[in-house]
Write an enzyme that holds these catalytic residues in place. Sequence first.
Site, PDB file in Angstrom:
ATOM      1  N   CYS A  57       0.694  -1.190  -0.165  1.00  0.00           N
ATOM      2  CA  CYS A  57       0.085  -0.005   0.155  1.00  0.00           C
ATOM      3  C   CYS A  57       1.067   1.359   0.241  1.00  0.00           C
ATOM      4  O   CYS A  57       0.435   2.150  -0.277  1.00  0.00           O
ATOM      5  CB  CYS A  57      -0.635   0.180   0.983  1.00  0.00           C
ATOM      6  SG  CYS A  57      -2.002  -1.473   1.164  1.00  0.00           S
ATOM      7  N   ASN A  60     -10.519  -0.923   0.153  1.00  0.00           N
ATOM      8  CA  ASN A  60      -9.130  -1.023   0.467  1.00  0.00           C
ATOM      9  C   ASN A  60      -7.912  -1.597  -1.328  1.00  0.00           C
ATOM     10  O   ASN A  60      -8.083  -3.246  -1.364  1.00  0.00           O
ATOM     11  CB  ASN A  60      -8.732  -1.200   1.193  1.00  0.00           C
ATOM     12  CG  ASN A  60      -6.450  -1.514   1.134  1.00  0.00           C
ATOM     13  OD1 ASN A  60      -5.914  -1.407   0.424  1.00  0.00           O
ATOM     14  ND2 ASN A  60      -6.763  -1.642   3.079  1.00  0.00           N
ATOM     15  N   HIS A  94      -3.784   6.775   1.546  1.00  0.00           N
ATOM     16  CA  HIS A  94      -3.612   5.661   1.226  1.00  0.00           C
ATOM     17  C   HIS A  94      -5.238   4.556   1.956  1.00  0.00           C
ATOM     18  O   HIS A  94      -5.876   5.759   3.363  1.00  0.00           O
ATOM     19  CB  HIS A  94      -3.169   4.104   1.347  1.00  0.00           C
ATOM     20  CG  HIS A  94      -3.121   3.083   1.890  1.00  0.00           C
ATOM     21  ND1 HIS A  94      -3.733   2.462   0.689  1.00  0.00           N
ATOM     22  CD2 HIS A  94      -3.357   2.005   2.602  1.00  0.00           C
ATOM     23  CE1 HIS A  94      -4.218   1.572   0.498  1.00  0.00           C
ATOM     24  NE2 HIS A  94      -4.054   0.662   2.452  1.00  0.00           N
TER      25      HIS A  94
HETATM   26  C1  LIG Z   1      -9.902  -4.912  10.437  1.00  0.00           C
HETATM   27  C2  LIG Z   1     -10.787  -4.599  11.493  1.00  0.00           C
HETATM   28  C3  LIG Z   1     -11.945  -3.825  10.608  1.00  0.00           C
HETATM   29  C4  LIG Z   1     -11.501  -5.127  12.662  1.00  0.00           C
HETATM   30  O1  LIG Z   1     -12.122  -4.682  13.670  1.00  0.00           O
HETATM   31  P1  LIG Z   1     -11.820  -4.946  14.867  1.00  0.00           P
HETATM   32  O2  LIG Z   1     -12.653  -4.691  15.764  1.00  0.00           O
HETATM   33  O3  LIG Z   1     -10.495  -4.863  15.428  1.00  0.00           O
HETATM   34  O4  LIG Z   1     -12.730  -6.838  15.186  1.00  0.00           O
HETATM   35  P2  LIG Z   1     -12.207  -7.574  16.059  1.00  0.00           P
HETATM   36  O5  LIG Z   1     -10.893  -9.420  15.389  1.00  0.00           O
HETATM   37  O6  LIG Z   1     -11.346  -7.446  17.024  1.00  0.00           O
HETATM   38  O7  LIG Z   1     -13.329  -8.589  16.699  1.00  0.00           O
HETATM   39  C5  LIG Z   1     -14.643  -7.610  17.231  1.00  0.00           C
HETATM   40  C6  LIG Z   1     -15.830  -8.267  17.145  1.00  0.00           C
HETATM   41  O8  LIG Z   1     -15.896  -8.218  15.672  1.00  0.00           O
HETATM   42  C7  LIG Z   1     -16.540  -9.502  15.194  1.00  0.00           C
HETATM   43  N1  LIG Z   1     -15.954  -9.778  13.881  1.00  0.00           N
HETATM   44  C8  LIG Z   1     -15.118  -9.564  12.997  1.00  0.00           C
HETATM   45  N2  LIG Z   1     -15.489  -9.459  11.838  1.00  0.00           N
HETATM   46  C9  LIG Z   1     -16.440  -9.392  11.353  1.00  0.00           C
HETATM   47  C10 LIG Z   1     -17.308  -9.070  10.685  1.00  0.00           C
HETATM   48  N3  LIG Z   1     -16.262  -9.388   9.011  1.00  0.00           N
HETATM   49  N4  LIG Z   1     -18.458  -9.259  10.820  1.00  0.00           N
HETATM   50  C11 LIG Z   1     -19.211  -8.702  11.500  1.00  0.00           C
HETATM   51  N5  LIG Z   1     -18.148  -8.895  13.015  1.00  0.00           N
HETATM   52  C12 LIG Z   1     -17.065  -9.108  12.431  1.00  0.00           C
HETATM   53  C13 LIG Z   1     -16.197 -10.558  16.008  1.00  0.00           C
HETATM   54  O9  LIG Z   1     -16.553 -11.386  16.001  1.00  0.00           O
HETATM   55  C14 LIG Z   1     -15.636  -9.598  16.805  1.00  0.00           C
HETATM   56  O10 LIG Z   1     -17.085  -9.892  17.899  1.00  0.00           O
HETATM   57  P3  LIG Z   1     -17.327 -10.628  19.530  1.00  0.00           P
HETATM   58  O11 LIG Z   1     -16.237  -8.501  20.141  1.00  0.00           O
HETATM   59  O12 LIG Z   1     -18.521 -10.527  19.397  1.00  0.00           O
HETATM   60  O13 LIG Z   1     -16.151 -11.380  19.797  1.00  0.00           O
HETATM   61  C15 LIG Z   1      -9.998  -3.535  12.227  1.00  0.00           C
HETATM   62  O14 LIG Z   1      -8.724  -4.802  13.082  1.00  0.00           O
HETATM   63  C16 LIG Z   1      -9.277  -2.555  10.942  1.00  0.00           C
HETATM   64  O15 LIG Z   1      -9.588  -1.786  10.106  1.00  0.00           O
HETATM   65  N6  LIG Z   1      -8.111  -3.501  10.867  1.00  0.00           N
HETATM   66  C17 LIG Z   1      -7.332  -2.313  10.259  1.00  0.00           C
HETATM   67  C18 LIG Z   1      -7.457  -2.933   8.767  1.00  0.00           C
HETATM   68  C19 LIG Z   1      -6.742  -2.173   7.575  1.00  0.00           C
HETATM   69  O16 LIG Z   1      -7.338  -1.024   7.767  1.00  0.00           O
HETATM   70  N7  LIG Z   1      -5.557  -3.394   6.389  1.00  0.00           N
HETATM   71  C20 LIG Z   1      -5.765  -2.370   5.364  1.00  0.00           C
HETATM   72  C21 LIG Z   1      -3.757  -2.253   5.642  1.00  0.00           C
HETATM   73  S1  LIG Z   1      -2.916  -1.518   4.408  1.00  0.00           S
END
Ligand SMILES: CC(C)(COP(=O)(O)OP(=O)(O)OC[C@H]1O[C@@H](n2cnc3c(N)ncnc32)[C@H](O)[C@@H]1OP(=O)(O)O)[C@@H](O)C(=O)NCCC(=O)NCCS
Length: 348
Positions: free
Chosen positions: A124, A304, A273
């Site tokens: 990215c 993304n 980004h």
């Molecule tokens: C990916 C991302 C959105 C996930 O969000 P998060 O809050 O970290 O999610 P978690 O894995 O901790 O899970 C939190 C909750 O959401 C749920 N969950 C995870 N993925 C899910 C989805 N796709 N849909 C619905 N719920 C989801 C989990 O089961 C968890 O539930 P719980 O609290 O009941 O156990 C977040 O980590 C993020 O934005 N990361 C950066 C990613 C990014 O920008 N990448 C590009 C880099 S270049």
Amino acid sequence: MSQPQIKPVTGALYSRIHGVGGYRPVRVIPNSEVLNWIDSSDEWIRTRSGIAERRWAGPEESVAEMSVQAAGKAIAHAGISPDQIGGVIVATVSHLKQTPAIATEIAERLGCGTAPAFDISAACAGFGYGLGLADGMIRGGSAEYVLVIGVERLSDLTDQSDRSTAFIFGDGAGAAIVGPSDTPGIGKVIWGSDGSQKDVISQTQAWDTAFGKADAVNGVGEAHEDGRGKWPALRMEGQSVFRWAVWEMAKVAQQALDAAGITADQLGAFIPHQANMRITDAMIKALKLPESVPVARDITETGNTSAASIPLAMERMLESGEARSGDLALIIGFGAGLVYAAAVVTLP
Ligand SMILES: CC(C)(COP(=O)(O)OP(=O)(O)OC[C@H]1O[C@@H](n2cnc3c(N)ncnc32)[C@H](O)[C@@H]1OP(=O)(O)O)[C@@H](O)C(=O)NCCC(=O)NCCS
């Protein structure tokens, strides 16, 4: 006899972006379609990532085809002819053929003569890395104009059953023509890497592990009971990426502003980004960006697209009139490696 001297090479004093162009695949994948693959909801995806829909490329929309389309628009915008291009840099992590580089085919199809053409893998941050290289090439005298392309078909590397990535990635291409300038048009590129975090975003397995070297030699890729033979996909430790992006990348963005001698209130656009809307919002806060500065939010409709996201967002802001030619924009890319690149640029 005195030692003969090599003739000195002199390039342009400064460089700038002369034109930008993008290509967005035809097929739109709304969140409702993603819900066919993963247990999620439209509201969860929108609030956690800012994404409402993304574009996925069809069979005809190859890495080369999307690049040629985007580059054609950038060349027209710059008002140059393809044979003036003295370098073609293609940033991508989703061109699935190891060799040759896709850049040579793109250069040939565009009519760039014998211009040096090569691919770079900086995820990215790829567009920012390409911009840094192009700036150096132009000021170093090895090219007058350089075409920088960021292009991805991340759908080819998306595991549709992975809840943490299936909704994030999109496909597309963005391109910029970088060339000589009378005034500085690209500030110091603040770029770097942190290999200690190489596993935070990565391909699940290398091609040889996936298919086994013996199978590869025989030209077959059979599934193995131990999981080999499964098509590799991108995997991400979402929370680690999120924390790193929010804490570390705001500092890098500030360094780019400081190096350019520009304050946040002097910006005409902020084009980060398009990783995640919440990361963008956290950066805005950390940078104390005034509300008057327009911010790229292309992620809502594009997802993304890794290396393509900054030039795609830049094109959209210029086309919509949100940002204007001649405005100063802060760009910052960050991702798998981990790698990053930020700079203040004058918009074409
Ligand atoms: C990916 C991302 C959105 C996930 O969000 P998060 O809050 O970290 O999610 P978690 O894995 O901790 O899970 C939190 C909750 O959401 C749920 N969950 C995870 N993925 C899910 C989805 N796709 N849909 C619905 N719920 C989801 C989990 O089961 C968890 O539930 P719980 O609290 O009941 O156990 C977040 O980590 C993020 O934005 N990361 C950066 C990613 C990014 O920008 N990448 C590009 C880099 S270049």
